[in-house]
Design a protein around this motif. Structure first.
Motif, short mmCIF file in Angstrom:
data_model
loop_
_atom_site.label_atom_id
_atom_site.label_comp_id
_atom_site.label_asym_id
_atom_site.label_seq_id
_atom_site.Cartn_x
_atom_site.Cartn_y
_atom_site.Cartn_z
N ASN A 108 0.58 -1.09 -0.09
CA ASN A 108 0.21 -0.14 -0.01
C ASN A 108 1.07 1.19 0.06
O ASN A 108 0.43 2.25 -0.63
CB ASN A 108 -0.77 -0.08 1.20
N ASP A 109 2.05 1.15 0.67
CA ASP A 109 2.78 2.34 0.62
C ASP A 109 3.59 2.56 -0.76
O ASP A 109 3.74 3.77 -1.09
CB ASP A 109 3.83 2.19 1.61
N ASN A 111 2.13 1.80 -3.50
CA ASN A 111 1.06 2.24 -4.41
C ASN A 111 0.83 3.66 -4.23
O ASN A 111 0.47 4.44 -5.29
CB ASN A 111 -0.14 1.51 -4.13
N THR A 112 1.14 4.21 -2.89
CA THR A 112 1.03 5.68 -2.74
C THR A 112 2.22 6.32 -3.45
O THR A 112 1.72 7.45 -3.88
CB THR A 112 0.86 5.80 -1.22
N LYS A 113 3.36 5.75 -3.16
CA LYS A 113 4.38 6.35 -3.90
C LYS A 113 4.39 6.31 -5.42
O LYS A 113 4.65 7.25 -6.14
CB LYS A 113 5.76 5.83 -3.45
N GLY A 115 1.52 6.53 -7.09
CA GLY A 115 0.49 7.69 -7.38
C GLY A 115 1.29 8.94 -7.42
O GLY A 115 0.99 9.85 -8.40
N ALA A 116 2.21 9.03 -6.41
CA ALA A 116 2.75 10.53 -6.38
C ALA A 116 3.71 10.84 -7.84
O ALA A 116 3.73 11.99 -8.43
CB ALA A 116 3.70 10.47 -5.22
#
Length: 180
Positions: A108-109, A111-113, A115-116
């Motif tokens: 999940n972390d 995937n956040t990165k 997205g950024a």
């Protein structure tokens, strides 16, 4: 004599030679309206400029013979500054945005990165992905390369790997750019 040569050579390009500062024997002259007046002596060109009530400006000092223009110096400098400002506006400055990861990052972390990174790439910036190793993680560097590969794979629809993953000290870096 040598010191004056360096003084003249040391001038900035933006500082143009005008009127009596022009020491060349022959110059190619361009009139006020942009018409070619031909090659003549600097004195003749100065006389033409004085007759018109404007300045003689050396615009291309490196040409053989140097190119001079008969124009109002203040107006010429203003036009030149405006052109430079206009050219600066049209430039797109590409920034490098850095995203830092660690080898034990959760999905999940990650995937956040991702997205950024997607947001940065859509703005036209380059993205530097850094995988940082600390302590015992250094012993398993080659096992963590798959994180960068997965990162690049998940962004393959909009990005291309510019520089492949490379180990630099305690980190592994990779560069991504937007697909053209």
């Amino acid at each position: 004599m040598l010191s004056t040569f360096f003084l003249m050579e040391g001038k900035a390009i933006s500082e143009l030679f005008i009127n009596e500062q022009i020491r060349d024997r022959e110059v190619r002259v361009i009139g006020e309206n942009g018409e070619q007046l031909g090659v003549m002596s600097a004195r003749e060109a100065m006389a033409l400029a004085e007759e018109a009530g404007v300045d003689l400006i050396k615009i291309v000092p490196t040409a053989k013979p140097p190119v001079c223009r008969i124009a109002d110096y203040g107006k010429y400098r203003y036009e030149q500054a405006r052109r430079e400002k206009e050219a600066k506006k049209k430039q797109k400055v590409i920034e490098i945005k850095e995203i830092r990861l660690s080898p034990n990052i959760d999905t999940n972390d990650l995937n956040t990165k991702i997205g950024a990174a997607r947001k940065f790439l859509s703005k036209g910036d380059r993205v530097k992905i850094t995988l940082r190793f600390r302590g015992r993680e250094m012993a398993h560097m080659n096992n963590s390369k798959h994180i960068l590969d997965d990162f690049a794979q998940s962004l393959s629809d909009i990005a291309v790997v510019e520089k492949a993953p490379k180990v630099e000290g305690r980190s592994m870096t990779m560069f991504l750019t937007e697909k053209r």
